[in-house]
Design an enzyme around this catalytic site. Structure first.
Site, short mmCIF file in Angstrom:
data_model
loop_
_atom_site.label_atom_id
_atom_site.label_comp_id
_atom_site.label_asym_id
_atom_site.label_seq_id
_atom_site.Cartn_x
_atom_site.Cartn_y
_atom_site.Cartn_z
N LYS A 1 0.84 -1.20 0.00
CA LYS A 1 0.00 0.00 0.00
C LYS A 1 0.87 1.24 0.00
CE LYS A 1 0.88 1.27 4.47
NZ LYS A 1 1.69 2.42 4.83
N PRO B 1 9.16 -3.88 -0.42
CA PRO B 1 10.35 -3.49 0.34
C PRO B 1 10.14 -3.64 1.86
CG PRO B 1 9.38 -1.60 -0.80
CD PRO B 1 8.67 -2.81 -1.30
N VAL B 2 11.19 -4.10 2.53
CA VAL B 2 11.11 -4.36 3.98
C VAL B 2 11.29 -3.05 4.75
CG1 VAL B 2 12.22 -5.56 5.90
CG2 VAL B 2 11.99 -6.71 3.69
N ALA B 3 10.44 -2.84 5.76
CA ALA B 3 10.49 -1.62 6.58
C ALA B 3 10.51 -0.38 5.70
CB ALA B 3 11.68 -1.64 7.54
N GLY B 4 9.73 -0.41 4.62
CA GLY B 4 9.77 0.67 3.63
C GLY B 4 8.58 1.59 3.69
N GLY B 5 7.66 1.39 4.66
CA GLY B 5 6.47 2.23 4.71
C GLY B 5 5.41 1.78 3.72
N ALA C 1 3.91 -1.37 4.19
CA ALA C 1 3.14 -2.37 4.93
C ALA C 1 3.36 -3.81 4.46
CB ALA C 1 1.65 -2.02 4.93
N GLY C 2 4.61 -4.13 4.13
CA GLY C 2 4.91 -5.48 3.64
C GLY C 2 4.64 -6.56 4.69
N SER D 1 2.58 -6.39 7.20
CA SER D 1 1.12 -6.45 7.37
C SER D 1 0.49 -7.22 6.22
CB SER D 1 0.52 -5.05 7.42
OG SER D 1 1.10 -4.31 8.46
N ASP E 1 -2.39 -2.03 10.11
CA ASP E 1 -2.41 -1.98 8.65
C ASP E 1 -2.84 -3.29 8.02
OD1 ASP E 1 -1.56 0.62 8.62
OD2 ASP E 1 0.50 0.19 8.00
P1 ATP Z 1 4.24 -0.02 7.73
O1 ATP Z 1 4.12 0.61 6.39
O2 ATP Z 1 3.03 -0.86 8.11
O3 ATP Z 1 4.67 0.92 8.79
P2 ATP Z 1 6.75 -1.09 6.91
O4 ATP Z 1 6.49 -1.34 5.46
O5 ATP Z 1 7.51 0.15 7.23
O6 ATP Z 1 5.38 -1.14 7.67
P3 ATP Z 1 7.43 -3.84 7.27
O7 ATP Z 1 8.13 -4.25 6.02
O8 ATP Z 1 6.01 -4.26 7.42
O9 ATP Z 1 7.56 -2.28 7.51
O10 ATP Z 1 8.31 -4.43 8.47
C1 ATP Z 1 8.64 -3.78 9.65
C2 ATP Z 1 9.42 -4.74 10.54
O11 ATP Z 1 8.57 -5.86 10.89
C3 ATP Z 1 10.61 -5.39 9.84
O12 ATP Z 1 11.75 -4.62 10.00
C4 ATP Z 1 10.71 -6.74 10.52
O13 ATP Z 1 11.55 -6.66 11.66
C5 ATP Z 1 9.32 -7.06 11.03
N1 ATP Z 1 8.60 -8.14 10.29
C6 ATP Z 1 7.92 -9.15 10.82
N2 ATP Z 1 7.35 -9.92 9.90
C7 ATP Z 1 7.67 -9.40 8.71
C8 ATP Z 1 7.36 -9.75 7.38
N3 ATP Z 1 6.61 -10.82 7.06
N4 ATP Z 1 7.83 -8.96 6.40
C9 ATP Z 1 8.56 -7.85 6.71
N5 ATP Z 1 8.90 -7.51 7.95
C10 ATP Z 1 8.45 -8.24 8.95
#
Ligand code: ATP
Length: 299
Positions: free
Chosen positions: A10, A94-98, A100-101, A103, A136
């Site tokens: 998202k 992308p991981v921790a990219g904002g 919601a991966g 979620s 999310d």
């Molecule tokens: P949001 O947009 O909801 O704030 P985000 O996109 O910034 O989230 P995510 O990629 O959802 O961040 O991951 C945040 C942290 O959650 C990761 O750094 C990781 O430690 C943990 N995590 C747990 N399960 C997962 C998963 N399936 N995928 C990614 N990260 C995960």
């Protein structure tokens, strides 16, 4: 037997952040928009385990802390059964990219486990279980474009005409969502800014209804952006480059550090991505369209 679910990332077209509540959360006005960047989660019978594959998966826990495993346990609790499922995540979000991966993977795991365990769980119940796992998570089931109130989990579908074209500038490393909210509170206190009650932007809703990309670009907004920029000043260059190269609008996605740029059409998105790549203001550039449906079973 196994079940594979495809689930979108998202971008927040608007993220309005109200004052800090006594319970440590903020009231949010969130306009979520699902885009065509997908993870796939496969569930198969076996003892609870999570494996993760993908080009950039640093920091994703492979084990009980993975949000997908938490979701499986939440559904198993609800059904009064063991969470006996092997989950495999193919990660492109992308991981921790904002975006919601995590979620998204949780939402996909809920749907995949319900199907694998042959449990007839109504969609409304899945949304409630999703909200227990994270604010999310319900939207990743819902998909499309939606207004999220409360912590973001009370969803209403929004009318959205046509297709919008996006360029996402991925950054090196992630930003922690709680750290970005804390920085938002810190900046507001330091500058004595009283956070008002957030409202959805009428201009933004009208642009969505009309399918007007130019108006949507002008109406994008994220109250977390100053905090994300404070923690990651280099994002200022990325946003400036997007403006310079003719994006209709640009903003930090959610808590960042991914930046999202709106383009007029597919050709414009490809040109914008190439120009941003050339300017070396991001780790990688990806194009995507929205809105797309929420989590759904592939096979
Ligand atoms: P949001 O947009 O909801 O704030 P985000 O996109 O910034 O989230 P995510 O990629 O959802 O961040 O991951 C945040 C942290 O959650 C990761 O750094 C990781 O430690 C943990 N995590 C747990 N399960 C997962 C998963 N399936 N995928 C990614 N990260 C995960």
């Amino acid at each position: 037997m196994s079940v594979t679910v495809k689930v979108p990332a998202k971008v927040n077209l608007q993220l309005g952040v109200g004052p800090l509540r006594d319970d440590g959360y903020h009231d949010l006005v969130n306009v979520f928009h699902a885009v065509s960047l997908f993870d796939e989660v496969t569930a198969a019978h076996g003892p609870l385990a999570v494996t993760v594959a993908g080009a950039s998966i640093e920091g994703v826990p492979a084990g009980p802390d993975n949000l997908a495993a938490r979701a499986a346990r939440r559904l198993a609790d609800h059904l009064g059964r063991e969470a006996d499922v092997r989950l495999h995540i193919d990660k492109a979000i992308p991981v921790a990219g904002g975006m919601a991966g995590g979620s998204a993977d949780a939402a996909a795991a809920l749907l995949a486990c319900a199907r694998l365990w042959e449990a007839d769980v109504p969609f409304e119940t899945l949304l409630d279980l999703a909200a227990d796992v994270g604010s999310d998570v319900p939207f990743a089931l819902f998909g499309g474009t939606a207004l999220g109130l409360g912590r973001g989990e009370r969803l209403t579908a929004l009318p959205c005409e046509g297709e919008f074209h996006w360029v996402f500038a991925l950054a090196d490393g992630g930003l922690s969502t709680p750290a970005v909210f804390a920085e938002c509170d810190r900046l507001r206190a330091a500058f004595e800014q009283e956070a008002g009650w957030p409202h959805e932007s009428p201009e933004l809703l009208a642009a969505l209804t009309a399918g007007d990309a130019k108006a949507l670009g002008a109406a994008l907004g994220n109250d977390l952006q100053p905090a994300a920029l404070s923690l990651r000043p280099s994002l200022g260059r990325t946003l400036a480059a997007g403006r310079e190269f003719g994006a209709l609008g640009g903003l930090v996605s959610g808590s960042g550090p991914t930046c999202a740029f709106l383009a007029a059409d597919a050709g414009h998105a490809a040109e914008l991505a190439a120009a941003l790549d050339e300017a070396d203001v991001a780790r990688a550039l990806v194009t995507a369209t929205g809105p797309v449906p929420g989590a759904h079973v592939l096979s």
